[in-house]
Enzyme design. Sequence first.
Site, PDB file in Angstrom:
ATOM      1  N   LYS A 219      60.794 102.838  72.122  1.00  0.00           N
ATOM      2  CA  LYS A 219      60.149 101.523  72.253  1.00  0.00           C
ATOM      3  C   LYS A 219      61.210 100.440  72.399  1.00  0.00           C
ATOM      4  O   LYS A 219      62.402 100.696  72.134  1.00  0.00           O
ATOM      5  CB  LYS A 219      59.270 101.268  71.022  1.00  0.00           C
ATOM      6  CG  LYS A 219      60.065 101.176  69.713  1.00  0.00           C
ATOM      7  CD  LYS A 219      59.133 101.159  68.502  1.00  0.00           C
ATOM      8  CE  LYS A 219      59.933 101.089  67.214  1.00  0.00           C
ATOM      9  NZ  LYS A 219      59.082 101.295  66.029  1.00  0.00           N
TER      10      LYS A 219
ATOM     11  N   HIS B  70      53.345 106.278  58.588  1.00  0.00           N
ATOM     12  CA  HIS B  70      54.655 105.637  58.712  1.00  0.00           C
ATOM     13  C   HIS B  70      55.101 105.140  57.339  1.00  0.00           C
ATOM     14  O   HIS B  70      54.310 104.561  56.603  1.00  0.00           O
ATOM     15  CB  HIS B  70      54.553 104.460  59.690  1.00  0.00           C
ATOM     16  CG  HIS B  70      55.872 103.902  60.125  1.00  0.00           C
ATOM     17  ND1 HIS B  70      56.926 104.687  60.546  1.00  0.00           N
ATOM     18  CD2 HIS B  70      56.309 102.616  60.228  1.00  0.00           C
ATOM     19  CE1 HIS B  70      57.955 103.914  60.881  1.00  0.00           C
ATOM     20  NE2 HIS B  70      57.606 102.661  60.686  1.00  0.00           N
TER      21      HIS B  70
ATOM     22  N   ARG C 218      60.143 111.491  63.946  1.00  0.00           N
ATOM     23  CA  ARG C 218      60.127 110.340  64.854  1.00  0.00           C
ATOM     24  C   ARG C 218      61.320 109.414  64.631  1.00  0.00           C
ATOM     25  O   ARG C 218      61.157 108.245  64.289  1.00  0.00           O
ATOM     26  CB  ARG C 218      58.858 109.502  64.639  1.00  0.00           C
ATOM     27  CG  ARG C 218      57.537 110.160  64.896  1.00  0.00           C
ATOM     28  CD  ARG C 218      56.408 109.124  64.918  1.00  0.00           C
ATOM     29  NE  ARG C 218      56.446 108.207  63.794  1.00  0.00           N
ATOM     30  CZ  ARG C 218      55.837 108.413  62.625  1.00  0.00           C
ATOM     31  NH1 ARG C 218      55.117 109.491  62.404  1.00  0.00           N
ATOM     32  NH2 ARG C 218      55.948 107.506  61.667  1.00  0.00           N
TER      33      ARG C 218
ATOM     34  N   ARG D 295      49.718  98.342  57.615  1.00  0.00           N
ATOM     35  CA  ARG D 295      49.817  97.835  58.983  1.00  0.00           C
ATOM     36  C   ARG D 295      48.705  98.529  59.762  1.00  0.00           C
ATOM     37  O   ARG D 295      47.550  98.226  59.541  1.00  0.00           O
ATOM     38  CB  ARG D 295      51.222  98.128  59.526  1.00  0.00           C
ATOM     39  CG  ARG D 295      51.573  97.366  60.776  1.00  0.00           C
ATOM     40  CD  ARG D 295      53.043  97.519  61.178  1.00  0.00           C
ATOM     41  NE  ARG D 295      53.397  98.910  61.524  1.00  0.00           N
ATOM     42  CZ  ARG D 295      54.602  99.295  61.974  1.00  0.00           C
ATOM     43  NH1 ARG D 295      55.563  98.374  62.131  1.00  0.00           N
ATOM     44  NH2 ARG D 295      54.859 100.542  62.276  1.00  0.00           N
TER      45      ARG D 295
ATOM     46  N   CYS E 130      75.217  78.213  72.360  1.00  0.00           N
ATOM     47  CA  CYS E 130      74.297  77.615  73.323  1.00  0.00           C
ATOM     48  C   CYS E 130      73.449  78.709  73.971  1.00  0.00           C
ATOM     49  O   CYS E 130      73.598  79.891  73.667  1.00  0.00           O
ATOM     50  CB  CYS E 130      75.070  76.870  74.411  1.00  0.00           C
ATOM     51  SG  CYS E 130      76.340  75.740  73.782  1.00  0.00           S
ATOM     52  N   MET E 131      72.579  78.305  74.905  1.00  0.00           N
ATOM     53  CA  MET E 131      71.710  79.285  75.550  1.00  0.00           C
ATOM     54  C   MET E 131      72.514  80.319  76.340  1.00  0.00           C
ATOM     55  O   MET E 131      72.203  81.519  76.301  1.00  0.00           O
ATOM     56  CB  MET E 131      70.709  78.574  76.477  1.00  0.00           C
ATOM     57  CG  MET E 131      69.691  79.510  77.083  1.00  0.00           C
ATOM     58  SD  MET E 131      68.562  78.697  78.206  1.00  0.00           S
ATOM     59  CE  MET E 131      67.480  77.830  77.082  1.00  0.00           C
ATOM     60  N   ASP E 132      73.522  79.857  77.042  1.00  0.00           N
ATOM     61  CA  ASP E 132      74.219  80.744  77.986  1.00  0.00           C
ATOM     62  C   ASP E 132      75.686  80.966  77.681  1.00  0.00           C
ATOM     63  O   ASP E 132      76.356  81.724  78.386  1.00  0.00           O
ATOM     64  CB  ASP E 132      74.114  80.175  79.403  1.00  0.00           C
ATOM     65  CG  ASP E 132      72.693  79.832  79.755  1.00  0.00           C
ATOM     66  OD1 ASP E 132      71.830  80.704  79.577  1.00  0.00           O
ATOM     67  OD2 ASP E 132      72.439  78.681  80.166  1.00  0.00           O
TER      68      ASP E 132
ATOM     69  N   TYR F 284      76.814  71.464  70.954  1.00  0.00           N
ATOM     70  CA  TYR F 284      75.648  70.654  70.578  1.00  0.00           C
ATOM     71  C   TYR F 284      75.715  70.262  69.114  1.00  0.00           C
ATOM     72  O   TYR F 284      76.081  71.056  68.264  1.00  0.00           O
ATOM     73  CB  TYR F 284      74.357  71.451  70.791  1.00  0.00           C
ATOM     74  CG  TYR F 284      73.990  71.678  72.238  1.00  0.00           C
ATOM     75  CD1 TYR F 284      73.690  70.604  73.075  1.00  0.00           C
ATOM     76  CD2 TYR F 284      73.916  72.961  72.755  1.00  0.00           C
ATOM     77  CE1 TYR F 284      73.330  70.820  74.409  1.00  0.00           C
ATOM     78  CE2 TYR F 284      73.554  73.189  74.084  1.00  0.00           C
ATOM     79  CZ  TYR F 284      73.265  72.109  74.901  1.00  0.00           C
ATOM     80  OH  TYR F 284      72.907  72.331  76.202  1.00  0.00           O
TER      81      TYR F 284
HETATM   82  C1  LIG Z   1      59.721 102.267  65.185  1.00  0.00           C
HETATM   83  C2  LIG Z   1      58.998 103.413  64.623  1.00  0.00           C
HETATM   84  C3  LIG Z   1      59.681 104.591  64.268  1.00  0.00           C
HETATM   85  C4  LIG Z   1      61.182 104.705  64.298  1.00  0.00           C
HETATM   86  O1  LIG Z   1      61.715 104.069  63.176  1.00  0.00           O
HETATM   87  P1  LIG Z   1      63.280 104.133  62.820  1.00  0.00           P
HETATM   88  O2  LIG Z   1      63.379 103.528  61.500  1.00  0.00           O
HETATM   89  O3  LIG Z   1      63.968 103.344  63.893  1.00  0.00           O
HETATM   90  O4  LIG Z   1      63.650 105.564  62.862  1.00  0.00           O
HETATM   91  C5  LIG Z   1      58.917 105.675  63.846  1.00  0.00           C
HETATM   92  N1  LIG Z   1      57.572 105.586  63.754  1.00  0.00           N
HETATM   93  C6  LIG Z   1      56.891 104.462  64.049  1.00  0.00           C
HETATM   94  C7  LIG Z   1      55.416 104.432  63.881  1.00  0.00           C
HETATM   95  C8  LIG Z   1      57.579 103.337  64.486  1.00  0.00           C
HETATM   96  O5  LIG Z   1      56.901 102.211  64.750  1.00  0.00           O
END
Ligand SMILES: *Cc1c(COP(=O)(O)O)cnc(C)c1O
Length: 374
Positions: A38, A170, A229, A136, A316-318, A269
């Site tokens: 992701k 999770h 995961r 969540r 700054c931005m850039d 700035y």
């Molecule tokens: C982002 C995510 C992970 C990975 O988490 P890490 O801490 O980067 O290993 C695993 N499962 C779910 C549902 C996530 O959203």
Amino acid sequence: MDLRKRTWASISLANIAHNYRIIRSRLPEGCKFLGVVKADAYGHGAVRVSRLLEELGADYLAVSCLDEAVELRDAGVKLPILILGHTPAEFVSELIRLDLTQTVTCEAKAVEYSREAGRLGQTLRIHIKVDTGMSRLGFLCAGSYFDQGVANIASACGMPHLDPEGIYTHFAVSDETGEAAERFTRGQFDLFTRVTGALRERGITFRLRHCANSAAVIRYPETCLDMVRPGILLYGFGDGGSLGVRPCMNLMTHVSTIKYIDTGLPVSYGGEYVTDRRTRMGVIPIGYADGLLRSLSGKCSFITEHGPAPQRGRICMDMCMIDLTDLPGVDLESLIEIFGEHQSAETLAGLAGTIPNELLCSVSKRVPRVYAED
Ligand SMILES: *Cc1c(COP(=O)(O)O)cnc(C)c1O
């Protein structure tokens, strides 16, 4: 080379492969590997990382949303892909066409997905998400919600046009040390085990049960189940040095301008920083639009081949400014490492009050990713 003119992120695919193999070697026999890609693979480029994981023999990928999955399918990535977040039911036909797996987080969504898939005369592959304490996404199953939660999951799994391949949860604090965090994580895992057990008693089983994020792979190996995961671990952070995973991104720029500024002059700035000596000031073409957090202004140094150069004034931005007075060897075009081999993203993240994950995925679209194969 042209790409490297301004600011670039140099990505080591070899290090990602190294990290993959290290994680793999820790998994129990038969445990599958889902690589979390992701947020553009935590800034490393989802297409390249996914192709690499495919070559290395990963079993599954996960992204946050449909658009991220579409990018991978368009690039020819064939691995199964799990969408961790919500997808509106109107996109069920696209999910099925692209052979994607959708997370289902409550009964109402299961109803919509099944209805839509049925209308198309097809079946949508899903993974059930259980909320065991993250508060969540997921079917609520804690405490007094247990029986209803299990019943709702059973109802979702029984819907005619859904194929419930997997079930997962999770962890909220698996990366934290201390007895309270351990108790919480074990409590989450125990609840997950009780939920899958209660479903089994009703005759409902899953091919893929998975819970372990990066921290759990390291600290709670008993939670690996059928699949893990990992995300951040794949990109080289989060092992506290115990596994030997390697960071995979160097965020690089160069000195584009140098000038001498008198004592007592404000810089950038707001003029918050005022020179306390005649200063040899370098301008580097990286700013918060590239992902260099503005909150780091005046709090960090960047790495030159002759040592660290303190950053001065607001980012700054850039672009932003660095003090080269004590680094006469640093000249126009000299390379500057923002983070990477010589300054860990973890160190810089600490100065910004955040985690390396945020620094990595903040590196913006404008910054080209340059891949080193070895
Ligand atoms: C982002 C995510 C992970 C990975 O988490 P890490 O801490 O980067 O290993 C695993 N499962 C779910 C549902 C996530 O959203």
